[in-house]
Design a protein around this motif. Structure first.
Motif, short mmCIF file in Angstrom:
data_model
loop_
_atom_site.label_atom_id
_atom_site.label_comp_id
_atom_site.label_asym_id
_atom_site.label_seq_id
_atom_site.Cartn_x
_atom_site.Cartn_y
_atom_site.Cartn_z
N ALA A 107 -75.88 15.05 10.20
CA ALA A 107 -76.55 14.40 9.07
C ALA A 107 -76.53 15.37 7.91
O ALA A 107 -76.57 16.59 8.10
CB ALA A 107 -77.99 14.03 9.44
N ALA A 109 -77.75 15.84 3.52
CA ALA A 109 -78.45 15.36 2.33
C ALA A 109 -78.29 16.41 1.24
O ALA A 109 -77.95 17.57 1.52
CB ALA A 109 -79.93 15.13 2.64
N ASN A 113 -83.48 18.34 0.63
CA ASN A 113 -83.96 17.01 1.00
C ASN A 113 -84.09 16.75 2.49
O ASN A 113 -84.56 15.69 2.88
CB ASN A 113 -83.07 15.93 0.38
CG ASN A 113 -83.35 15.77 -1.09
OD1 ASN A 113 -84.41 15.29 -1.47
ND2 ASN A 113 -82.42 16.21 -1.93
N LEU A 114 -83.67 17.67 3.34
CA LEU A 114 -83.89 17.51 4.77
C LEU A 114 -85.00 18.45 5.21
O LEU A 114 -85.10 19.58 4.72
CB LEU A 114 -82.62 17.83 5.57
CG LEU A 114 -81.53 16.78 5.64
CD1 LEU A 114 -80.37 17.26 6.52
CD2 LEU A 114 -82.05 15.46 6.17
N LYS A 124 -86.64 12.38 16.65
CA LYS A 124 -86.12 12.25 15.30
C LYS A 124 -85.55 10.84 15.12
O LYS A 124 -85.02 10.26 16.05
CB LYS A 124 -85.01 13.27 15.03
CG LYS A 124 -85.43 14.70 15.17
CD LYS A 124 -84.28 15.63 14.90
CE LYS A 124 -83.54 16.16 16.06
NZ LYS A 124 -84.09 16.78 17.16
N ILE A 125 -85.63 10.35 13.90
CA ILE A 125 -84.99 9.09 13.54
C ILE A 125 -84.65 9.17 12.06
O ILE A 125 -85.36 9.81 11.28
CB ILE A 125 -85.91 7.87 13.83
CG1 ILE A 125 -85.14 6.56 13.72
CG2 ILE A 125 -87.15 7.88 12.95
CD1 ILE A 125 -85.90 5.35 14.27
N CYS A 126 -83.53 8.58 11.68
CA CYS A 126 -83.17 8.59 10.26
C CYS A 126 -82.53 7.26 9.89
O CYS A 126 -82.06 6.52 10.75
CB CYS A 126 -82.25 9.76 9.93
SG CYS A 126 -80.65 9.67 10.72
N CYS A 127 -82.53 6.99 8.61
CA CYS A 127 -81.91 5.77 8.10
C CYS A 127 -81.63 5.96 6.62
O CYS A 127 -82.07 6.94 6.02
CB CYS A 127 -82.83 4.57 8.32
SG CYS A 127 -84.37 4.66 7.40
N LYS A 132 -86.43 2.51 4.37
CA LYS A 132 -87.71 3.14 4.06
C LYS A 132 -88.85 2.14 4.24
O LYS A 132 -88.83 1.05 3.69
CB LYS A 132 -87.72 3.69 2.63
CG LYS A 132 -88.96 4.48 2.31
CD LYS A 132 -88.88 5.09 0.93
CE LYS A 132 -90.12 5.92 0.65
NZ LYS A 132 -90.05 6.56 -0.65
N SER A 136 -89.33 3.19 11.96
CA SER A 136 -90.40 4.10 12.33
C SER A 136 -90.14 4.68 13.72
O SER A 136 -89.73 3.96 14.63
CB SER A 136 -91.75 3.38 12.34
OG SER A 136 -92.75 4.19 12.93
N ASN A 144 -86.84 -1.57 15.65
CA ASN A 144 -86.11 -0.91 14.57
C ASN A 144 -84.78 -1.59 14.28
O ASN A 144 -84.39 -1.69 13.11
CB ASN A 144 -85.88 0.57 14.89
CG ASN A 144 -87.08 1.41 14.60
OD1 ASN A 144 -87.76 1.22 13.60
ND2 ASN A 144 -87.39 2.35 15.49
#
Length: 145
Positions: A107, A109, A113-114, A124-127, A132, A136, A144
């Motif tokens: 990943a 950014a 920003n990370l 951990k989870i990201c999108c 936003k 969750s 999700n």
């Protein structure tokens, strides 16, 4: 980040996945991880970024790693500053035992920003921005998706 840089990141991740492939099912989880790490690091050396690993494999694993704080990329001041979260081979045991679901994780950014995570295990989870408020870590996978 632009499309060209995104494709460079795909190459970095692909290099890690392909490199460890020759040890699938050979019972050598640290060897496979080492191949993935070396390939990822080598490919980073071709990418025009000033990157910093902010989430790495960590020293807890006592395995080959891209460590937290490591600088990657061949960028100069004019190239983008990038935060990197990485695990060149997630599922080392899976790879060593020829089981499904081992992956190369990456990943990125813009710099700053990370989350700069400490050396510990965590969920951990990201999108992307569209997720936003919708995605969750507290929700199930089904919710999700």
């Amino acid at each position: 980040m632009d499309r060209e840089l995104s494709m460079e990141f795909v190459r970095v991740t692909e290099a890690a996945a392909v490199a460890c492939g020759r040890l699938i099912g050979k019972g050598d989880k640290n060897g496979a991880d080492g191949l993935a790490v070396d390939a990822m690091r080598q490919m980073f050396d071709t990418v025009n970024i000033s990157g910093t690993v902010v989430i790495g494999e960590g020293e807890m694993d006592e395995a080959p790693m891209l460590y937290i704080g490591e600088e990657v990329g061949c960028g100069t001041e004019k190239d983008p500053a990038v935060d990197i979260a990485v695990d060149p081979l997630e599922g080392t045991n899976l790879c060593a035992k020829n089981a499904p679901s081992a992956i190369a994780v990456f990943a990125a950014a813009e710099g700053g920003n990370l989350l700069k995570a400490p050396d510990m295990y965590m969920e951990k989870i990201c999108c992307g921005p569209a997720g936003k408020g919708l995605i969750s870590i507290e929700k199930s996978v089904t919710e999700n998706v």
